[in-house]
Write a protein that holds these residues in place. Structure first.
Motif: not given
Length: 134
Positions: A95-118
């Protein structure tokens, strides 16, 4: 609006980047998002359906394009790449317009996908082509 780019995985950056959002005035819900001189044309995903679908099933994302997810409140929003066909960089912004988390190179996925939780709450999430966070 200005967003100060302050943290990445709890490390303070040695520089500040401003993110400016402004409406182009077109009905297709496209906005320009700029980090200093680097601008992206982004689609807005601000409804449940738009956020649920995101960039799924797309085979191509224009250079300097992306999607900005706008949420109704600041919470921890998890993302995955289920049925997303192109690699992406993902940026969580609070809300304060600060970048608080990033995920670089999130890769395509069809099954058993990784979930990124900031580890921080955010109101906005920006998806852009992989490799552009740097």
């Amino acid at each position: 609006m200005k967003i100060t780019f302050l943290k990445k995985h709890n490390k303070i950056f040695g520089f500040v980047i401003f993110l400016i959002l402004f409406v182009n005035g077109c009905s297709s819900e496209i906005k320009d998002v700029c980090f200093k001189e680097n601008c992206f044309k982004v689609e807005i995903a601000d409804s449940d359906e738009e956020r649920r679908t995101g960039l799924m099933n797309r085979t191509f994302l224009e250079v300097n394009s992306g999607m900005l997810f706008i949420f109704p409140s600041e919470e921890v929003y998890s993302f995955w790449m289920k049925d997303t066909l192109i690699p992406l960089d993902i940026v969580w912004i609070n809300t304060n317009r600060e970048v608080v988390f990033t995920k670089e190179k999130a890769m395509p996925c069809i099954e058993n996908c990784e979930i990124t939780v900031p580890d921080k709450k955010a109101n906005y999430v920006l998806e852009i082509n992989s490799g552009l966070i740097k």
